[in-house]
Design a protein around this motif. Structure first.
Motif, PDB file in Angstrom:
ATOM      1  N   UNK A 230       0.834  -1.216   0.000  1.00  0.00           N
ATOM      2  CA  UNK A 230       0.000   0.000   0.000  1.00  0.00           C
ATOM      3  C   UNK A 230       0.860   1.254   0.000  1.00  0.00           C
ATOM      4  N   UNK A 231       1.876   1.265   0.856  1.00  0.00           N
ATOM      5  CA  UNK A 231       2.702   2.469   0.993  1.00  0.00           C
ATOM      6  C   UNK A 231       3.638   2.665  -0.192  1.00  0.00           C
ATOM      7  N   UNK A 232       3.940   1.586  -0.922  1.00  0.00           N
ATOM      8  CA  UNK A 232       4.722   1.718  -2.160  1.00  0.00           C
ATOM      9  C   UNK A 232       3.815   1.990  -3.358  1.00  0.00           C
ATOM     10  N   UNK A 233       2.519   1.915  -3.170  1.00  0.00           N
ATOM     11  CA  UNK A 233       1.583   2.118  -4.274  1.00  0.00           C
ATOM     12  C   UNK A 233       1.559   0.956  -5.251  1.00  0.00           C
ATOM     13  N   UNK A 234       1.770  -0.247  -4.752  1.00  0.00           N
ATOM     14  CA  UNK A 234       1.812  -1.443  -5.594  1.00  0.00           C
ATOM     15  C   UNK A 234       0.590  -2.300  -5.299  1.00  0.00           C
ATOM     16  N   UNK A 235      -0.101  -2.693  -6.333  1.00  0.00           N
ATOM     17  CA  UNK A 235      -1.276  -3.546  -6.148  1.00  0.00           C
ATOM     18  C   UNK A 235      -0.841  -4.919  -5.656  1.00  0.00           C
ATOM     19  N   UNK A 236      -1.603  -5.449  -4.713  1.00  0.00           N
ATOM     20  CA  UNK A 236      -1.331  -6.799  -4.249  1.00  0.00           C
ATOM     21  C   UNK A 236      -1.608  -7.788  -5.378  1.00  0.00           C
ATOM     22  N   UNK A 237      -0.827  -8.849  -5.414  1.00  0.00           N
ATOM     23  CA  UNK A 237      -1.031  -9.880  -6.429  1.00  0.00           C
ATOM     24  C   UNK A 237      -2.054 -10.862  -5.883  1.00  0.00           C
ATOM     25  N   UNK A 238      -3.221 -10.856  -6.477  1.00  0.00           N
ATOM     26  CA  UNK A 238      -4.296 -11.715  -6.004  1.00  0.00           C
ATOM     27  C   UNK A 238      -4.156 -13.121  -6.610  1.00  0.00           C
ATOM     28  N   UNK A 239      -4.397 -14.105  -5.772  1.00  0.00           N
ATOM     29  CA  UNK A 239      -4.356 -15.494  -6.214  1.00  0.00           C
ATOM     30  C   UNK A 239      -5.499 -15.736  -7.175  1.00  0.00           C
ATOM     31  N   UNK A 240      -5.174 -16.449  -8.230  1.00  0.00           N
ATOM     32  CA  UNK A 240      -6.190 -16.867  -9.207  1.00  0.00           C
ATOM     33  C   UNK A 240      -6.218 -18.382  -9.224  1.00  0.00           C
ATOM     34  N   UNK A 241      -7.382 -18.928  -8.924  1.00  0.00           N
ATOM     35  CA  UNK A 241      -7.509 -20.391  -8.894  1.00  0.00           C
ATOM     36  C   UNK A 241      -7.256 -20.964 -10.266  1.00  0.00           C
ATOM     37  N   UNK A 242      -6.666 -22.139 -10.291  1.00  0.00           N
ATOM     38  CA  UNK A 242      -6.441 -22.842 -11.550  1.00  0.00           C
ATOM     39  C   UNK A 242      -7.796 -23.173 -12.183  1.00  0.00           C
ATOM     40  N   UNK A 243      -7.814 -23.137 -13.482  1.00  0.00           N
ATOM     41  CA  UNK A 243      -9.049 -23.495 -14.186  1.00  0.00           C
ATOM     42  C   UNK A 243      -9.353 -24.964 -13.918  1.00  0.00           C
ATOM     43  N   UNK A 244     -10.612 -25.265 -13.727  1.00  0.00           N
ATOM     44  CA  UNK A 244     -11.000 -26.642 -13.473  1.00  0.00           C
ATOM     45  C   UNK A 244     -10.912 -27.424 -14.781  1.00  0.00           C
ATOM     46  N   UNK A 245     -10.396 -28.652 -14.692  1.00  0.00           N
ATOM     47  CA  UNK A 245     -10.271 -29.461 -15.908  1.00  0.00           C
ATOM     48  C   UNK A 245     -11.647 -29.710 -16.546  1.00  0.00           C
ATOM     49  N   UNK A 246     -11.638 -29.680 -17.841  1.00  0.00           N
ATOM     50  CA  UNK A 246     -12.889 -29.947 -18.573  1.00  0.00           C
ATOM     51  C   UNK A 246     -13.147 -31.435 -18.546  1.00  0.00           C
ATOM     52  N   UNK A 247     -14.374 -31.815 -18.240  1.00  0.00           N
ATOM     53  CA  UNK A 247     -14.706 -33.242 -18.201  1.00  0.00           C
ATOM     54  C   UNK A 247     -15.144 -33.751 -19.544  1.00  0.00           C
TER      55      UNK A 247
END
Length: 193
Positions: free
Chosen positions: A176-193
Motif C-alpha cells: 500500500x505504501x509503495x503504491x503497488x497492487x497486491x497480487x491476487x491469487x487466481x484459482x487454476x481453471x478446473x479441468x474440462x470433463x
C-alpha cells in the motif's frame, strides 16, 4: 559491558554437539538447537527486510513506521534465542506481544479487510516481508516441536506467532505504501470433463 566472545572457534562442537547456556551439551540437531537456528535465520532475514525498508524510505516515507515497529523485533528475537539457549532465562513478556497486536490492529484498520488470498510478490520488499513471515512460521513450528518434548516457559510461542501475523500485515502495508497492487491469487481453471 565486557567482551562476550574472546574466541570465535572453540573446537568443542567438532563432533556434532554444542553447549547450551545452562552447561548442557546436546547434539546439533536437537530440537532446541533447531529452534534456536530457525529463530536466528528469521532474525537475519528481518535484518534484510529492515535494510530494504531503510533504502526505500526516502522515496516512500510511510515505510519509516514499519522500521520503527520491526527494529525492536530483532532484539526480541535475540531475547527469544537466549531463552531457548538458557531454559531458566526469561526475557520476553506480554508487553511485547501487546505492542505487536497494537501495530497489527492499526495497520489492518488502514488496509481494510482482505478479500482474496494474495501471493508473496509485487516488489522485493513485499516478497522479503513474506519470506520473513514464512520463516516466523517455521520458527514457530520448531519451537512447538521443542515444546512438545521440553515444555517452554514464558511467552515465546505466543510472541513468534504474533510476529508472523505482524509480518503478513506488514507485507500488505508495504504494498500500500509503495503504491503497488497486491497480487491476487487466481484459482487454476478446473479441468474440462
Amino acid at each position: 559491558m565486557g567482551f562476550r566472545l574472546s574466541k570465535i572457534y572453540t573446537r568443542t562442537g567438532d563432533k556434532g554437539e554444542t553447549g547450551l547456556g545452562d552447561g548442557r551439551r546436546v547434539p546439533k540437531d536437537h530440537p532446541r538447537i533447531e529452534a534456536i537456528g530457525e529463530v536466528d535465520t528469521l532474525n537475519s532475514q528481518v535484518g534484510v527486510l529492515l535494510a530494504g525498508l531503510a533504502e526505500h524510505s526516502l522515496q516512500h516515507p510511510g515505510l519509516n513506521e514499519l522500521i520503527e515497529v520491526l527494529e525492536p523485533c530483532q532484539h526480541r528475537l535475540f531475547d527469544l534465542g537466549g531463552e531457548l539457549a538458557m531454559p531458566a532465562y526469561q526475557a520476553l513478556d506480554t508487553t511485547e506481544i501487546e505492542r505487536l497486536e497494537t501495530a497489527i490492529d492499526r495497520w489492518n484498520e488502514e488496509l481494510g479487510p482482505l478479500e482474496n488470498f494474495i501471493l508473496p510478490g509485487g516488489s522485493s520488499l513485499i516478497a522479503q516481508a513474506h519470506v520473513c513471515r514464512c520463516l516466523a512460521r517455521s520458527a514457530e513450528r520448531r519451537c512447538q516441536q521443542l515444546n512438545a518434548q521440553e515444555p517452554l516457559a514464558g511467552v515465546g510461542l505466543a510472541y513468534i506467532n504474533r510476529l508472523s501475523d505482524l509480518l503478513f500485515v506488514a507485507a500488505r502495508l508495504i504494498a500500500r505504501r509503495q503504491g503497488i497492487a497486491e497480487i491476487l491469487w487466481q484459482a487454476a481453471a478446473k479441468p474440462q470433463s
